[in-house]
Design a protein around this motif. Structure first.
Motif, PDB file in Angstrom:
ATOM      1  N   ALA A   1      32.813 -29.601  15.243  1.00 43.73           N
ATOM      2  CA  ALA A   1      33.803 -28.844  16.025  1.00 43.73           C
ATOM      3  C   ALA A   1      33.960 -27.383  15.568  1.00 43.73           C
ATOM      4  CB  ALA A   1      35.135 -29.576  16.042  1.00 43.73           C
ATOM      5  N   PRO A   2      33.927 -27.106  14.249  1.00 44.84           N
ATOM      6  CA  PRO A   2      34.072 -25.689  13.882  1.00 44.84           C
ATOM      7  C   PRO A   2      33.028 -24.816  14.581  1.00 44.84           C
ATOM      8  CG  PRO A   2      34.249 -27.058  11.934  1.00 44.84           C
ATOM      9  CD  PRO A   2      33.859 -27.968  13.063  1.00 44.84           C
ATOM     10  N   GLN A   3      31.802 -25.336  14.689  1.00 42.86           N
ATOM     11  CA  GLN A   3      30.756 -24.521  15.332  1.00 42.86           C
ATOM     12  C   GLN A   3      30.952 -24.421  16.846  1.00 42.86           C
ATOM     13  OE1 GLN A   3      28.627 -26.823  12.634  1.00 42.86           O
ATOM     14  NE2 GLN A   3      26.720 -25.716  13.086  1.00 42.86           N
ATOM     15  N   THR A   4      31.263 -25.563  17.470  1.00 40.80           N
ATOM     16  CA  THR A   4      31.401 -25.528  18.933  1.00 40.80           C
ATOM     17  C   THR A   4      32.624 -24.698  19.334  1.00 40.80           C
ATOM     18  OG1 THR A   4      32.538 -27.647  18.773  1.00 40.80           O
ATOM     19  CG2 THR A   4      30.225 -27.705  19.419  1.00 40.80           C
ATOM     20  N   LEU A   5      33.696 -24.819  18.565  1.00 41.03           N
ATOM     21  CA  LEU A   5      34.904 -24.061  18.911  1.00 41.03           C
ATOM     22  C   LEU A   5      34.687 -22.561  18.722  1.00 41.03           C
ATOM     23  CD1 LEU A   5      37.610 -26.438  17.379  1.00 41.03           C
ATOM     24  CD2 LEU A   5      37.159 -26.029  19.804  1.00 41.03           C
TER      25      LEU A   5
ATOM     26  N   PHE B   1      39.543 -30.477  23.556  1.00 38.80           N
ATOM     27  CA  PHE B   1      38.527 -31.356  24.154  1.00 38.80           C
ATOM     28  C   PHE B   1      37.629 -30.520  25.065  1.00 38.80           C
ATOM     29  CE2 PHE B   1      41.490 -34.798  23.077  1.00 38.80           C
ATOM     30  CZ  PHE B   1      40.600 -35.689  22.509  1.00 38.80           C
ATOM     31  N   HIS B   2      38.273 -29.659  25.822  1.00 33.66           N
ATOM     32  CA  HIS B   2      37.488 -28.840  26.749  1.00 33.66           C
ATOM     33  C   HIS B   2      36.827 -27.661  26.057  1.00 33.66           C
ATOM     34  CE1 HIS B   2      38.209 -31.018  30.381  1.00 33.66           C
ATOM     35  NE2 HIS B   2      39.343 -31.362  29.815  1.00 33.66           N
ATOM     36  N   ARG B   3      37.553 -27.105  25.104  1.00 37.55           N
ATOM     37  CA  ARG B   3      36.990 -25.953  24.401  1.00 37.55           C
ATOM     38  C   ARG B   3      35.755 -26.339  23.615  1.00 37.55           C
ATOM     39  NH1 ARG B   3      39.602 -22.862  20.261  1.00 37.55           N
ATOM     40  NH2 ARG B   3      41.366 -24.281  20.259  1.00 37.55           N
TER      41      ARG B   3
ATOM     42  N   LEU C   1      26.167 -23.759  23.514  1.00 33.55           N
ATOM     43  CA  LEU C   1      25.117 -23.855  22.491  1.00 33.55           C
ATOM     44  C   LEU C   1      23.901 -24.634  23.006  1.00 33.55           C
ATOM     45  CD1 LEU C   1      27.307 -24.666  19.337  1.00 33.55           C
ATOM     46  CD2 LEU C   1      25.838 -22.662  19.591  1.00 33.55           C
ATOM     47  N   ASP C   2      23.962 -25.008  24.271  1.00 31.08           N
ATOM     48  CA  ASP C   2      22.887 -25.780  24.915  1.00 31.08           C
ATOM     49  C   ASP C   2      22.646 -27.119  24.233  1.00 31.08           C
ATOM     50  OD1 ASP C   2      22.284 -24.037  27.003  1.00 31.08           O
ATOM     51  OD2 ASP C   2      21.208 -22.718  25.621  1.00 31.08           O
ATOM     52  N   LEU C   3      23.730 -27.771  23.849  1.00 31.21           N
ATOM     53  CA  LEU C   3      23.568 -29.075  23.200  1.00 31.21           C
ATOM     54  C   LEU C   3      23.661 -30.219  24.204  1.00 31.21           C
ATOM     55  CD1 LEU C   3      25.822 -28.529  20.046  1.00 31.21           C
ATOM     56  CD2 LEU C   3      23.366 -28.155  20.285  1.00 31.21           C
ATOM     57  N   PHE C   4      24.030 -29.916  25.429  1.00 33.23           N
ATOM     58  CA  PHE C   4      24.203 -30.970  26.434  1.00 33.23           C
ATOM     59  C   PHE C   4      22.986 -31.007  27.362  1.00 33.23           C
ATOM     60  CE2 PHE C   4      29.184 -30.762  26.564  1.00 33.23           C
ATOM     61  CZ  PHE C   4      29.219 -31.332  25.302  1.00 33.23           C
TER      62      PHE C   4
END
Ligand code: SF4
Ligand code: SF4
Lengths: 388, 427
Positions: free
Chosen positions: B102-106, B121-123, B131-134
């Motif tokens: 989460a620290p990276q995605t946020l 959750f959305h953030r 980050l193109d992880l999905f």
């Protein structure tokens, strides 16, 4: 040069007069409402039905400092809603009823709170769809019909077709004149000051529409008379010649007198806006005639007015903004949101991206309500304007 | 280092789509997967993890197109019936917390102008998407049910992938009425017809038959689990009812969800039978907690503290089965009714009704509302919920925190408040 002509005593005197809203709107400001008032919050509320019921629609501006409200809502909650609740806790007795809309999560919870903790004042929630198509219009027409029944109960009798028709005419006229006024304001921002402009907007939402219209007509008449005698006194409603860049403001319920004063002092040239307290309120008429069902026409107007960020289609909102920017030669956008408004906050990443592609710089501001601290915001706006 | 920790560090160090795909390719191999499954303390946990990984493998594999992003509260039966592999970004946000990402995605979300005041959750999901992880979606279906966040953030996903034409918002009305059902059913039908025209499928009610049957089966077992829990005096320490969101929503209409809920039932039944024998030996019954809203999905002490202090979460509101059986002969109407029955939509009275009934049925001694930062719809109701429970003499703790962002929760404060509340319950 127009600029030179305007720098005269005469111009200053006239400007001062034009900005004396208390003078021009004296009747609006002092008239005691003879009719009972119904409070509302969101520009998706069809005022026509309130008027048709014989009531005065009064938007709750919630000019109260948030104190008691804190124990009803979380810290990170729309400050407009909190102020609105504060003012209902203090003055709801002046209202016959309150109409909420299903505009956002915050409003849904506000309605819950008002229904539970506000004794004796009936509340109603109008369900406004998020989509803009035939089905949603029909659905909304049905919901408005339900709201009409709520008002009929307050009135004690049925609302007839003629009453709705008259109300539509009245509000359409108000919209038309407000639009005229805003065009003058954009055209001549050095004549009409920002605080005066927004004061008129506020009055248009909180006053008996007939009295307000009367004042507004006289006011516009006065402004028009200046234009006609322009050669005589050296003042005319010419497009603004100042060399400052045209700015557009995009926001939600922004009604902060101190902010308007600050921007006015900074000589900001406001050339367009997309606000819940201004154009989203008055742009687009209810189109009647051709055997059209009146309620359906009203529904159509509300669903298709300049849309709020709550609606389903951010794509068309962005296109709407893009057109305005091009048409009005906007050079910079100030995005200003009340804190914790999810619909606004989520609109920013895409807006920012779109504006970047257009090469339009944007300044992001989030503010409290009724609690404006000039310092930091002023510096940021200044830096932004200098950059432009 | 155990397999789970190895997974975690691996992904933390290699945060990219290729690595995720490779990892899923290895771990989803049957022998590896079942060996991994064995590391869990119960059959239900084992299946939960196996099915989650399998469903992720499917979503991340390019052979399983089309892929549809769905927000939590849409009826995912729609995807399953249409042969679309669902992918749930909000659930993925929970995983970003669990995996320590989460620290990276946020941070990524912030750099794309997602305000820190928005629900994490959305953030976090948006950050992961940036980050193109999905996996790339072919369709996106979302709704305004429960909260405003999904409809907005999912639209941004559609712009990112240039599929605005395949973005569908289900506009869920505020009130449950026949007009609302008609309005909603027509929308669902239109979405179905539109997707079918794009996938080349013939829209036909028979495609709903199997999916609805399985969904009804899941519903039946979820109700069974609920009934069993009403009289369960104790729980195995590893059980947490807040872990089953993916199968409850995203896998509704699949065989996996049915198997899983049967396993939950069996696990708890076994435990309750064992309990019956032991109950007389125990003299102090546990305090029964009703859990409201979600929980933190990163490692935290909340549930250990509760367990240690002899408090048991006896029910979670999100596990309430709010919908009626689906009828495949009226597929759109059925799904519309399901959505409109969701107690998080409309007035808070819908939610209060569920909470008060659960408090009664599960004999709750107290309630904890986890007040997830940025969740306007839930936190906005906290005062009314608290007051309503107070009327029936049930104390409520409103516990401030964040389900995804560990840095937005003070563990010390959570602990102190939890302990204070437990004292009240014991007094
Ligand atoms: S400003 Fe935003 S949060 Fe507040 S009432 Fe308006 S839409 Fe809702
Ligand atoms: S936690 Fe609240 S705001 Fe976030 S997705 Fe869930 S309902 Fe919406």
């Amino acid at each position: 040069m127009t600029q030179d002509i305007r720098d005269t005593d005469n111009f200053d005197k006239t400007r001062k007069k034009i900005n004396d809203i208390k003078f021009f709107f004296g009747n609006t400001l002092t008239s005691e409402n003879k009719k009972a008032a119904i409070g509302w919050f969101c520009t998706y509320t069809p005022e026509e039905l309130i008027i048709a019921g014989g009531f005065v629609p009064v938007r709750i501006f919630g000019r109260k400092k948030i104190i008691k409200s804190e124990s009803y809502f979380p810290i990170n909650f729309c400050p407009y809603i909190k102020s609105g609740w504060e003012s209902l806790l203090a003055d709801a007795d002046n209202l016959k009823a309150i109409i909420f809309t299903n505009s956002c999560d915050g409003m849904r919870r506000f309605f819950d709170i008002a229904s539970k903790y506000l004794d004796g004042i009936p509340s109603y929630l109008l369900d406004v769809p998020h989509l803009k198509n035939r089905d949603s219009r029909d659905f909304f027409t049905g919901n408005m019909d339900d709201m009409k029944k709520f008002i009929e109960k307050l009135k004690g009798e049925k609302i007839n077709e003629e009453e709705i028709e008259n109300a539509v005419k009245l509000i359409n006229k108000k919209r038309k004149l407000l639009k005229e006024f805003s065009n003058i304001f954009y055209k001549s921002p050095d004549l009409i000051e920002i605080p005066a402009y927004y004061k008129v907007m506020e009055l248009s939402m909180i006053s008996d529409p007939e009295i307000f219209l009367d004042d507004l007509e006289k006011y516009l008449g006065f402004i028009g008379s200046i234009d006609k005698t322009s050669t005589k006194n050296g003042i005319s409603l010419q497009p603004d010649q100042r060399n400052s860049p045209s700015i557009m403001i995009i926001g939600n319920f922004i009604a902060e007198d101190k902010l308007w004063e600050m921007l006015s002092k900074m000589n900001l040239k406001l050339a367009s806006e997309d606000l819940c307290t201004s154009n989203r309120y008055f742009v687009k008429q209810v189109v009647t005639g051709d055997n059209k069902d009146l309620m359906e026409s009203i529904a159509e107007r509300y669903l298709n007015k300049p849309q709020c960020m709550r609606m389903a289609d951010p794509g068309s909102k962005l296109a709407e903004i893009e057109n305005v920017i091009i048409k009005n030669h906007i050079k910079g956008v100030i995005f200003i949101t009340l804190k914790f408004c999810d619909n606004m906050l989520y609109s920013f990443p895409l807006l920012k991206q779109r504006l970047n592609n257009m090469g339009i710089p944007v300044l992001y501001l989030d503010i409290e309500y009724n609690n404006f601290s000039e310092g930091q915001i002023k510096t940021r706006v200044q830096a932004f304007l200098e950059m432009l | 280092m155990g397999i789970k920790d190895r997974l975690k560090t691996g992904i933390q160090k290699n945060l990219n789509l290729r690595y995720i795909k490779r990892l899923l390719g290895i771990i989803a191999l049957k022998p590896v997967l079942y060996a991994y499954g064995k590391t869990f303390p119960s059959a239900s946990d084992k299946y939960l993890n196996i099915f989650t990984i399998e469903s992720l493998k499917k979503a991340y594999s390019d052979n399983n197109r089309p892929i549809g992003y769905g927000s939590l509260f849409i009826p995912h039966e729609l995807f399953h019936a249409l042969g679309i592999t669902p992918f749930l970004p909000e659930v993925m946000a929970g995983f970003t917390a669990g995996l320590g990402l989460a620290p990276q995605t946020l941070k990524e979300a912030s750099s794309h102008w997602y305000s820190q005041d928005l629900c994490t959750f959305h953030r976090s999901a948006s950050g992961a998407a940036e980050l193109d992880l999905f996996p790339r979606p072919d369709y996106i279906i979302t709704s305004n049910l429960a909260c405003d966040a999904a409809q907005k953030s999912f639209y941004i996903h559609s712009v990112k992938h240039n599929i605005e034409k395949n973005f569908y918002l289900i506009d869920v009305p505020y009130r449950y009425s026949e007009e609302s059902i008609r309005y909603l059913a027509a929308q669902i039908k239109n979405i179905c017809t539109d997707i079918c025209s794009k996938t080349g499928k013939k829209p036909d009610i028979s495609m709903f038959e199997e999916t609805f049957e399985l969904s009804n089966e899941l519903r039946k077992w979820a109700i069974e689990v609920g009934s069993l829990r009403k009289n369960l005096a104790d729980y195995p320490s590893h059980f947490n009812g807040l872990n089953f969101i993916l199968p409850f929503h995203g896998l509704a209409g699949t065989r996996e969800a049915v198997i899983l809920y049967k396993e939950i039932y069996r696990d708890l039944k076994k435990y309750s039978d064992k309990q019956c024998k032991e109950i007389s030996e125990k003299n102090k019954p546990a305090k029964r907690i009703l859990w409201l809203h979600l929980k933190p999905y990163y490692r935290n002490e909340i549930f250990d503290i509760l367990y240690r202090e002899n408090c048991r979460v006896v029910f979670e509101e999100i596990n309430h089965v709010y919908w009626q059986e689906l009828d495949y002969k009226k597929p759109f109407e059925s799904l519309a009714r399901k959505m409109l029955s969701n107690f998080l939509g409309g007035s808070i009275d819908n939610r209060i009704g569920v909470i008060l009934k659960a408090a009664h049925d599960y004999k709750a001694d107290g309630a904890i509302l986890f007040s997830h930062w940025g969740c306007r719809q839930s936190n906005g109701g906290a005062r009314i919920i608290k007051d309503s429970l107070k009327k029936i003499n049930i104390p409520t703790l409103v516990l401030d925190g964040d389900c995804v962002d560990q840095n937005n929760s003070s563990q010390g404060q959570v602990k102190t408040r939890l302990q204070g509340f437990i004292e009240i319950l014991n007094s």
